[in-house]
Write a protein that holds these residues in place. Structure first.
Motif, short mmCIF file in Angstrom:
data_model
loop_
_atom_site.label_atom_id
_atom_site.label_comp_id
_atom_site.label_asym_id
_atom_site.label_seq_id
_atom_site.Cartn_x
_atom_site.Cartn_y
_atom_site.Cartn_z
N ASP A 111 -8.17 -5.23 28.24
CA ASP A 111 -9.14 -5.29 29.33
C ASP A 111 -10.05 -6.52 29.31
OD1 ASP A 111 -8.22 -2.82 30.25
OD2 ASP A 111 -9.51 -1.75 28.84
N ILE A 112 -9.80 -7.47 28.43
CA ILE A 112 -10.74 -8.59 28.34
C ILE A 112 -10.23 -9.83 29.09
CG2 ILE A 112 -11.65 -7.81 26.12
CD1 ILE A 112 -9.75 -10.93 26.10
N ASP A 113 -11.18 -10.72 29.39
CA ASP A 113 -10.87 -11.96 30.10
C ASP A 113 -10.94 -13.19 29.20
OD1 ASP A 113 -10.60 -10.65 32.64
OD2 ASP A 113 -12.79 -10.50 32.70
N ALA A 114 -11.63 -13.09 28.06
CA ALA A 114 -11.74 -14.23 27.14
C ALA A 114 -12.10 -13.73 25.75
CB ALA A 114 -12.81 -15.21 27.62
N PHE A 115 -11.73 -14.52 24.75
CA PHE A 115 -12.06 -14.24 23.36
C PHE A 115 -13.15 -15.20 22.91
CE2 PHE A 115 -7.38 -13.57 23.68
CZ PHE A 115 -7.36 -12.20 23.50
N ILE A 116 -14.20 -14.67 22.28
CA ILE A 116 -15.27 -15.49 21.71
C ILE A 116 -15.21 -15.29 20.20
CG2 ILE A 116 -17.73 -16.05 21.74
CD1 ILE A 116 -16.48 -16.14 24.54
N LEU A 117 -14.98 -16.37 19.45
CA LEU A 117 -14.83 -16.27 17.99
C LEU A 117 -16.10 -16.77 17.31
CD1 LEU A 117 -11.16 -17.54 17.63
CD2 LEU A 117 -11.98 -15.21 17.99
N ASN A 118 -16.80 -15.86 16.67
CA ASN A 118 -18.02 -16.18 15.93
C ASN A 118 -17.67 -16.23 14.46
OD1 ASN A 118 -20.67 -16.54 15.16
ND2 ASN A 118 -21.20 -14.38 15.32
N MET A 119 -17.15 -17.39 14.03
CA MET A 119 -16.66 -17.55 12.65
C MET A 119 -16.58 -19.03 12.32
SD MET A 119 -12.69 -16.55 13.50
CE MET A 119 -13.21 -14.96 14.11
N PRO A 120 -16.42 -19.36 11.04
CA PRO A 120 -16.24 -20.78 10.69
C PRO A 120 -15.01 -21.36 11.37
CG PRO A 120 -16.72 -19.47 8.74
CD PRO A 120 -16.51 -18.50 9.86
N ILE A 121 -15.09 -22.62 11.70
CA ILE A 121 -14.03 -23.29 12.45
C ILE A 121 -12.68 -23.22 11.75
CG2 ILE A 121 -14.42 -25.62 11.53
CD1 ILE A 121 -14.09 -26.56 14.52
N THR A 122 -12.67 -23.17 10.43
CA THR A 122 -11.41 -23.14 9.68
C THR A 122 -10.65 -21.83 9.86
OG1 THR A 122 -12.66 -22.43 7.75
CG2 THR A 122 -12.15 -24.78 7.91
N GLU A 123 -11.30 -20.80 10.36
CA GLU A 123 -10.64 -19.50 10.54
C GLU A 123 -10.15 -19.29 11.98
OE1 GLU A 123 -13.04 -16.30 8.93
OE2 GLU A 123 -13.88 -17.69 7.45
N ILE A 124 -10.47 -20.22 12.86
CA ILE A 124 -10.18 -20.04 14.28
C ILE A 124 -8.69 -19.97 14.58
CG2 ILE A 124 -10.30 -21.20 16.53
CD1 ILE A 124 -13.16 -21.96 15.82
N ASN A 125 -7.90 -20.91 14.05
CA ASN A 125 -6.48 -20.95 14.40
C ASN A 125 -5.74 -19.67 14.00
OD1 ASN A 125 -6.46 -23.35 15.73
ND2 ASN A 125 -5.70 -24.55 14.02
N LEU A 126 -6.08 -19.12 12.84
CA LEU A 126 -5.44 -17.88 12.40
C LEU A 126 -5.72 -16.76 13.40
CD1 LEU A 126 -3.86 -16.34 10.20
CD2 LEU A 126 -6.05 -15.88 9.11
#
Length: 198
Positions: free
Chosen positions: A50-65
């Motif tokens: 049901d979502i339209d976007a993902f917001i990742l609140n984490m260190p940049i090195t964990e984003i791709n995973l």
């Protein structure tokens, strides 16, 4: 864009701060968005539909995973929530191949957040379209290679021109009610098999 999934990657601040008006969730809700919060993959999987976007609140090195895990389930923009705690790595981390559609921060005004989300959505879907077109072009190039190899084989074996070999391939495909590339692939594989045996 109305519904967002905020992911803390299991490293949330204490509950009072997470629910405060200054938390990513509080800021996004104050901008009028419906915000789901997840701290692990299992929680996120239950909300993705049901979502339209993902917001990742984490260190940049964990984003791709995380990004890879999320886009397997749904194509949607991925944005990084950049704060002093999530951006505390050296600048060299920025050299990594990090794929995000936008960056948000707590210092942004509501209007800026709306625009970033709008542009990131557009960026995401354009990139997805380009990837589909790239796959189609690569598939056509691969098909063309098989057809060209088959034309060369037929031309040599039957002592005819390549245009005559192409016409022969086309006629054979129509007779067998197959795609031309399938007929060409069969010809090339049989030819290679015969070559290997001699």
């Amino acid at each position: 864009m109305h519904s967002l999934l905020l992911i803390h990657n299991g490293k949330t601040e204490n509950d009072i701060e997470t629910r405060s008006a200054q938390s990513p969730e509080g800021i996004l809700k104050s901008c009028g968005y419906v915000v789901g919060v997840a701290t692990d993959q299992e929680q996120a999987a239950g909300m993705i539909r049901d979502i339209d976007a993902f917001i990742l609140n984490m260190p940049i090195t964990e984003i791709n995973l995380w990004r890879e895990k999320l886009i397997r389930h749904k194509i949607a923009p991925v944005l990084w929530w950049c704060t002093s705690s999530t951006a505390n790595l050296s600048v060299s981390a920025c050299g990594d191949d990090i794929m995000v559609d936008g960056i948000l921060s707590p210092s942004m005004q509501a209007q800026e957040i709306h625009w970033i989300l709008h542009f990131s959505s557009r960026q995401c879907f354009e990139r997805h379209q380009w990837l589909k077109e790239k796959e189609q072009l690569l598939a056509r190039i691969e098909e063309r290679k098989w057809i060209d190899m088959a034309k060369g084989i037929l031309s040599k074996a039957k002592n005819i021109s390549e245009s005559e070999a192409y016409d022969l391939l086309r006629k054979q495909a129509m007779n067998e009610r197959k795609r031309m590339v399938d007929v060409a692939t069969s010809i090339v594989k049989v030819y290679q098999l015969l070559q290997d045996q001699t």
